[in-house]
Structures are given as structure tokens and as C-alpha cells.
Design a protein around this motif. Structure first.
Motif, short mmCIF file in Angstrom:
data_model
loop_
_atom_site.label_atom_id
_atom_site.label_comp_id
_atom_site.label_asym_id
_atom_site.label_seq_id
_atom_site.Cartn_x
_atom_site.Cartn_y
_atom_site.Cartn_z
N PHE A 41 0.78 -0.99 0.04
CA PHE A 41 -0.04 -0.13 -0.08
C PHE A 41 0.83 1.14 -0.02
CE2 PHE A 41 0.70 -0.01 4.50
CZ PHE A 41 0.45 1.29 4.78
N SER A 42 0.56 2.32 -0.64
CA SER A 42 1.15 3.55 -0.75
C SER A 42 0.19 4.48 -0.12
CB SER A 42 1.31 3.79 -2.30
OG SER A 42 2.02 2.74 -2.81
N LEU A 43 1.02 5.69 0.06
CA LEU A 43 0.52 6.58 0.97
C LEU A 43 0.77 8.04 0.05
CD1 LEU A 43 1.21 6.06 4.63
CD2 LEU A 43 -0.98 5.87 3.36
N PRO A 44 -0.16 8.97 -0.11
CA PRO A 44 0.02 10.15 -0.60
C PRO A 44 0.94 11.20 0.21
CG PRO A 44 -2.27 10.33 0.32
CD PRO A 44 -1.62 8.97 0.41
N LYS A 45 1.81 11.99 -0.50
CA LYS A 45 2.51 12.74 0.44
C LYS A 45 1.86 13.65 1.53
CE LYS A 45 3.32 16.38 -2.92
NZ LYS A 45 3.97 17.14 -3.70
N SER A 46 0.68 13.71 1.10
CA SER A 46 -0.14 14.80 2.06
C SER A 46 -0.76 14.27 3.39
CB SER A 46 -1.28 15.39 1.08
OG SER A 46 -2.10 14.44 0.78
N GLU A 47 -0.43 12.77 3.62
CA GLU A 47 -1.11 11.95 4.51
C GLU A 47 -0.28 12.39 5.86
OE1 GLU A 47 -3.45 9.96 6.30
OE2 GLU A 47 -3.24 8.99 4.37
N LEU A 48 -1.17 12.42 6.68
CA LEU A 48 -0.68 12.75 8.17
C LEU A 48 0.12 11.80 9.01
CD1 LEU A 48 -3.72 14.68 9.69
CD2 LEU A 48 -2.01 15.68 8.43
N ILE A 49 1.15 12.28 9.55
CA ILE A 49 2.16 11.32 10.09
C ILE A 49 1.54 10.54 11.15
CG2 ILE A 49 3.98 11.31 12.02
CD1 ILE A 49 5.31 13.59 10.57
N GLY A 68 2.87 11.02 -5.08
CA GLY A 68 2.80 12.43 -5.70
C GLY A 68 1.18 12.44 -6.03
N LYS A 69 0.98 13.79 -6.71
CA LYS A 69 -0.39 14.22 -7.15
C LYS A 69 -0.97 13.52 -8.05
CE LYS A 69 -0.61 18.41 -7.87
NZ LYS A 69 -0.50 19.83 -8.13
N HIS A 70 -0.03 12.98 -9.12
CA HIS A 70 -0.65 11.96 -10.10
C HIS A 70 -0.29 10.55 -9.91
CE1 HIS A 70 -1.57 15.77 -12.01
NE2 HIS A 70 -0.28 15.90 -11.71
N ARG A 71 -0.25 10.08 -8.67
CA ARG A 71 0.10 8.56 -8.22
C ARG A 71 1.55 8.12 -8.81
NH1 ARG A 71 -2.99 5.61 -5.43
NH2 ARG A 71 -2.15 3.66 -6.56
N ASN A 72 2.57 9.29 -9.09
CA ASN A 72 4.01 8.82 -9.29
C ASN A 72 4.75 8.60 -7.98
OD1 ASN A 72 3.36 11.85 -8.98
ND2 ASN A 72 5.39 12.16 -9.56
N LEU A 73 5.67 7.93 -8.13
CA LEU A 73 6.40 7.21 -6.84
C LEU A 73 7.35 8.38 -6.61
CD1 LEU A 73 6.52 4.88 -5.01
CD2 LEU A 73 8.14 3.88 -6.71
N LEU A 74 7.30 9.11 -5.33
CA LEU A 74 8.29 9.94 -5.08
C LEU A 74 9.37 9.56 -4.19
CD1 LEU A 74 5.95 12.80 -4.13
CD2 LEU A 74 6.95 12.50 -6.32
N GLY A 75 9.22 8.75 -3.32
CA GLY A 75 10.06 8.08 -2.28
C GLY A 75 9.51 7.21 -1.36
N TYR A 76 9.90 7.17 -0.16
CA TYR A 76 9.26 6.13 0.81
C TYR A 76 9.60 6.79 2.09
CZ TYR A 76 14.12 4.83 2.04
OH TYR A 76 15.58 4.95 2.38
N TYR A 140 5.05 -4.68 -14.81
CA TYR A 140 6.20 -4.82 -16.13
C TYR A 140 6.55 -3.44 -16.63
CZ TYR A 140 5.54 -9.51 -15.27
OH TYR A 140 5.66 -10.75 -14.58
N GLU A 141 5.45 -2.38 -16.57
CA GLU A 141 5.63 -1.22 -17.10
C GLU A 141 6.01 0.05 -15.94
OE1 GLU A 141 2.43 -2.93 -17.78
OE2 GLU A 141 3.60 -3.72 -19.51
N ARG A 142 6.26 -0.49 -14.75
CA ARG A 142 6.59 0.31 -13.58
C ARG A 142 5.45 1.14 -13.25
NH1 ARG A 142 12.28 2.46 -14.79
NH2 ARG A 142 11.17 3.37 -16.69
N LYS A 143 4.39 0.96 -13.53
CA LYS A 143 3.27 2.19 -12.96
C LYS A 143 2.50 1.70 -11.64
CE LYS A 143 2.01 2.85 -17.91
NZ LYS A 143 1.08 3.50 -18.83
N PHE A 144 2.82 0.57 -11.15
CA PHE A 144 2.26 0.22 -9.97
C PHE A 144 3.19 -0.41 -9.14
CE2 PHE A 144 -1.11 0.32 -13.25
CZ PHE A 144 -2.10 1.17 -12.72
N VAL A 145 3.08 0.08 -7.77
CA VAL A 145 4.07 -0.64 -6.66
C VAL A 145 3.04 -2.26 -6.31
CG1 VAL A 145 5.03 -0.76 -4.61
CG2 VAL A 145 5.13 1.14 -5.95
N LEU A 146 3.45 -3.38 -6.59
CA LEU A 146 2.74 -4.64 -6.20
C LEU A 146 3.05 -4.91 -4.71
CD1 LEU A 146 3.30 -6.24 -9.53
CD2 LEU A 146 1.24 -4.98 -8.86
#
Length: 163
Positions: A41-49, A68-76, A140-146
């Protein structure tokens, strides 16, 4: 003159006459999909700690991808570090995880991507994890973190198989 001797111990295999004696492939040809990791599961960068820590403990995750805003992977975020910062008063529960995330270096020349998919052999994953604390498993297209894999996942896999 080197001679080849047959080793009857099943945990070793003999290589050609002058080669070293090695352990067999402990993963027996398994791939990442065989780890049967829980869905990431991923979280948006705006999620509260406070919410991020709660979700991490509910799901027993130590590292969470940040989008990020467009579901792009920014970090962890590393949950243990996030919790320490909260307890030390460096962040508040109402701060966003963007302030505590580790950003990915996107430079293809200094940090090229290592693509890890469900079909990646576990031996390759193990090699990757020697230099990294976790691996993001993507489509395979690196669009989703599985999924997110750690060295502990590999150890659990080997122990389940009784190797």
C-alpha cells in the motif's frame, strides 16, 4: 593433477575438476512472485504522520512508498524513523509525511533503476538487497507498486522451504 571426487553430501555439488565446491541455489529457481508478499500500500505525500504510523502498524509494514499528486512514486517513509522523530518532538502528528520521506534520486546516470517484477529470480533480488534495505516490486511497465520485499522476506521463504 586435479582429481574430481564425488561428494555424497546433498548440500554440496562438485564442479569441474579445478572448480570450488558451492552450495546449491537456495531459492531453487524461485521468483519474486513465489514470496507471496502481501499487497503493497502506498500513501499520498499529504498523509498525516499519525495516520501513516497507524496504517503501517495495522499492516505490519516497515517501509511505505509515497506517491505524488498523479500517483507517481516520489520516495518512501521508514516507519521506525518516523516514530522516533515523533517521539523526539521533531515532527507533530499533524505534519505530513512529505516532510519526513526519503526522496528517490531520479538521475538515470548516477542511480539507474533496477527493475524488480514478479518474474525476477530471487537470487537477483537477494543481490539487490545486499545494498538496499528494501525493494519495490512493480508491474512490468513500472506504473504500480505491487509489493515491498526485504531481506527478512527472503529469509522467511528459505526457512519455509526447509533449506
Amino acid at each position: 593433477m586435479a582429481t574430481s571426487t564425488e561428494n555424497t553430501n546433498s548440500s554440496f555439488r562438485a564442479l569441474p575438476s579445478d572448480g570450488p565446491v558451492l552450495l546449491p541455489d537456495k531459492f531453487r529457481g524461485a521468483v519474486v512472485e513465489d514470496l507471496q508478499l502481501p499487497p503493497a500500500f502506498s500513501l499520498p505525500k499529504s498523509e498525516l504522520i499519525a495516520r501513516a504510523i497507524e496504517l503501517a502498524y495495522d499492516r505490519d509494514f516497515s517501509h511505505i512508498p509515497v506517491l505524488g499528486k498523479h500517483r507517481n512514486l516520489l520516495g518512501y517513509i521508514e516507519v521506525a524513523t518516523l516514530k522516533k522523530k515523533w517521539e523526539a518532538g521533531e515532527v507533530t502528528p499533524t505534519d505530513t509525511i512529505a516532510s519526513c520521506m526519503t526522496k528517490f534520486n531520479r538521475s538515470p546516470t548516477t542511480n539507474p533503476y533496477t527493475i524488480i517484477t514478479p518474474d525476477t529470480p530471487l537470487a537477483e533480488l537477494e543481490s539487490f538487497l545486499r545494498n538496499h534495505i528494501f525493494a519495490l516490486i512493480t508491474d512490468y511497465e513500472r506504473k504500480f507498486v505491487l509489493g515491498v520485499a526485504t531481506s527478512q522476506d527472503l529469509e522467511a521463504f528459505v526457512s519455509r522451504r526447509g533449506i
